[in-house]
Design an enzyme around this catalytic site. Structure first.
Site: not given
Ligand SMILES: [Mg+2]
Length: 337
Positions: A153, A177, A203, A228, A250
């Site tokens: 992240k 991401d 991402e 995303d 998701k």
């Molecule tokens: Mg994500």
């Protein structure tokens, strides 16, 4: 059908940081649907970015509880279609749809992936996510969990430094991401450096609605870009086709396995890579995602691995990334507490 709703507070092993926030606990809603002596389980976690709490989901679902009890269940597709006519958020629909799919598989006495005509001959390894923390802490978290593939992240002031530092300690594949934290130019510049550092894709670097920015990035980036926050529901797949190389679906955002199956099909038709991601679900939600594995290019299903203690048994992810499917139909879920 009999329906039960229960809130759980899942404690995480470590505080989990992304560009927007950090948290130690994850609230989640577990739903069970029972019919003819079988019970299916579904889950949707709360999410502040999408303004969803467990209480809100409970309220929504309770308002249609009587209708669900009277509903004549035949297939998850019909049930999902019916749910979309009620005033429910996709998170609530997701929890119900996952339970309906698990129940359907258990009634048919078959795992879902077999019902969908797929086999487990080949499937992607899940990444293990390293949330934002101090560089030392991130190195520590990585050392604690040796893994072939990490999702890092980013969205800090020292993103490249973080990846450089992590790279000193691991030869694993990295994916990053940025959760909407970068500009287009930053993404293009970072992509070159990150490629040299063994990163496979980026991402969601830009804000969700910055499609112009994404078009520029797609042309000039040195790495593939996966959507995303820009790819939430079925209609978004088409929109993402010109601006992204792939999408991260998701289940909570799109409303469950039923629409996710359609999104996968559509994305493949459009030449997009397909990933399914998790939202720190327990083994209930993760076992549902696992049923999609043979259809995916990438997967992020480490949610249950990040928990201090789990609430269910089901699909297990072994230390080498191998996935073990239990000898139970549906999504293979048994609630533990
Ligand atoms: Mg994500």
């Amino acid at each position: 059908m009999e329906i039960l709703l229960k809130k759980y507070v899942l404690k995480l092993k470590h505080a989990f940081g992304i560009s927007r926030e950090s948290y130690d606990y994850q609230d989640t809603l577990i739903i069970s649907l029972s019919l003819n002596g079988k019970t299916g389980y579904g889950e949707a976690t709360a999410n502040s970015y999408y303004n969803i709490t467990v209480e809100k989901m409970q309220q929504e679902i309770t308002s249609v509880k009587k209708d669900i009890e009277k509903y004549h269940f035949t297939t998850p597709e019909d049930f999902h279609k019916w749910l979309t006519t009620k005033k429910l958020s996709n998170f609530s629909i997701c929890a119900l749809d996952l339970a309906a799919n698990d129940l359907f598989g258990k009634l048919k006495n078959k795992p879902l992936y077999k019902i969908w005509d797929t086999t487990l001959d080949k499937y992607p390894v899940t990444n293990y996510t390293i949330g934002i923390a101090s560089v030392e802490k991130m190195v520590e978290k990585m050392a604690e969990k040796p893994w072939p593939l990490y999702k890092i992240k980013l969205g800090t002031d020292n993103d490249i430094k973080i990846v450089q530092e992590l790279r000193k300690h691991s030869d694993a594949i990295f994916r990053v991401d940025a959760n909407c934290a970068w500009t287009a130019q930053q993404t293009i510049d970072n992509s070159k450096l990150l490629k040299e550092l063994g990163v496979e894709f980026i991402e969601q670097p830009l804000k969700a609605n910055d499609l112009k920015g994404y078009e520029k990035v797609k042309k000039e980036s040195h790495l593939p870009i996966i959507a995303d926050e820009s790819c939430i529901v079925e209609e978004d797949v088409q929109k993402c086709a010109g601006s992204f190389d792939g999408i991260n679906i998701k289940l909570t955002k799109c409303g469950g396995l039923t629409p996710a199956l359609r999104m996968i099909k559509k994305a493949k038709k459009l030449g997009l890579k397909v990933m399914v991601g998790c939202m720190t679900e327990s083994t209930v939600g993760i076992s549902a995602i696992a049923q999609l594995l043979p259809q995916l290019d990438y997967v992020d299903m480490d949610g249950a691995m990040l928990l201090e203690s789990d609430i269910a048994t089901g699909v297990i992810i072994r230390e080498n990334g191998k996935v073990v499917f239990p000898d139970i139909a549906g999504s293979g879920i048994t609630l533990r507490v």
